[in-house]
Design a protein around this motif. Structure first.
Motif: not given
Length: 324
Positions: A17-23
């Protein structure tokens, strides 16, 4: 982790998961790796479905299948399969499409449960490898206008301009649009021999490799010869290049353009090593070509739509996609 020093180098922020909460793309690949029902093509319209669940019957899932010809859906259907846990079942699909030997066919299975997509898998039914043949479709004589510094080649629909001193294709106008970037990043217009690519992680541990031995990272191509020959309905432009790292000669290269009066252009290139210090295993060889920045719409036939690599593609299916 594990006592590693604090840094901002590669493999940081490399989770699912990226820091912006996108997969992360890896999360999408993991989703497909965990698919509960796996499918393999047997022959014709026969498939084997394997339920990898230990306690759940496969009839809780719904499947939609799409048959693709050259990336375009030509037939679809739905099915529910009754497969006991940890069991396999042979399934025959009612495919009506006649498969042509000259076309590629793939079938994509989309698995859902209560309206939510669980997984997606694609099977190859038939692949073709077509040799691209450039056949001139016009017998009209091509027009060549040679000036002191440039050469203009006029076809039935297009215009191609070359700089005689630099060998650059300075303009390629087709359908009223110029496909050559007039402000290229490398300050060279049109096609250029290229042996560079990004330096990757595994190479930084090598004490001496093809990058440092020949200083390939500094290598640039410079035109050393230009010629043009007109022959009926085509013109052949040949440009010779010397690829050198500062003052050290590395390679001799050539680009040959065969321009037909119909507007079709065949581009071929060669590379010859002229320095024995260069390793035979080159990092890359090809041609670079910069188009105008306004031409940012891409339509392609291949794996998509998510990022994928040769060994990282469970999340991708073959089809026709658009991108920028």
């Amino acid at each position: 982790d594990h006592g590693e020093r604090i840094h901002d180098s590669n493999f940081c922020v490399d989770g699912l998961i990226y820091p912006d909460r996108t997969p992360h793309t890896g999360a999408w690949e993991m989703k497909e790796a965990y698919r509960p029902v796996r499918i393999r093509h047997y022959e014709a319209n026969e498939f084997f479905f394997k339920n990898t669940n230990y306690f759940t019957n496969a009839d809780v899932y719904s499947f939609t299948w799409n048959l693709l010809r050259n990336g375009v859906i030509v037939e679809s259907g739905d099915l529910v399969v009754d497969i006991a846990p940890n069991s396999e079942k042979r399934v025959i699909l009612p495919i009506k499409t006649k498969m042509l030997k000259t076309e590629e066919y793939h079938i994509t299975f989309i698995c859902t449960r209560n309206g939510e997509q669980i997984s997606k898998q694609q099977c190859t039914l038939q692949e073709t490898y077509k040799e691209l043949k450039l056949i001139p479709c016009s017998k009209k004589e091509i027009e060549v206008i040679e000036n002191e510094n440039s050469v203009e080649i006029l076809t039935e629909t297009d215009k191609v301009v070359f700089d005689k001193a630099t060998g650059e294709m300075t303009s390629f106008v087709a359908d009223g649009k110029d496909f050559v970037n007039n402000s290229p990043a490398r300050n060279v217009k049109g096609f250029l021999p290229n042996i560079k690519r990004a330096y990757h992680d595994n190479e930084k541990w090598m004490k001496e490799d093809y990058w440092t031995k020949g200083e390939l990272s500094k290598a640039d191509a410079k035109a050393t010869g230009f010629s043009i020959e007109k022959c009926g309905n085509k013109a052949v432009v040949s440009v010779d290049y010397e690829i050198a790292s500062e003052s050290t000669k590395l390679f001799a290269s050539n680009i040959t353009y065969t321009i037909f009066s119909s507007g079709k252009i065949k581009v071929t290139t060669t590379l010859k090593k002229v320095n024995d210090e260069i390793e035979p295993d080159l990092p890359r060889f090809g041609l670079s070509f910069e188009m105008p920045k306004t031409m940012d719409n891409i339509r392609y036939f291949g794996l998509g739509e998510k990022e994928n690599l040769a060994d990282f593609k469970a999340q991708a299916t073959l089809g026709i996609y658009t991108a920028k």
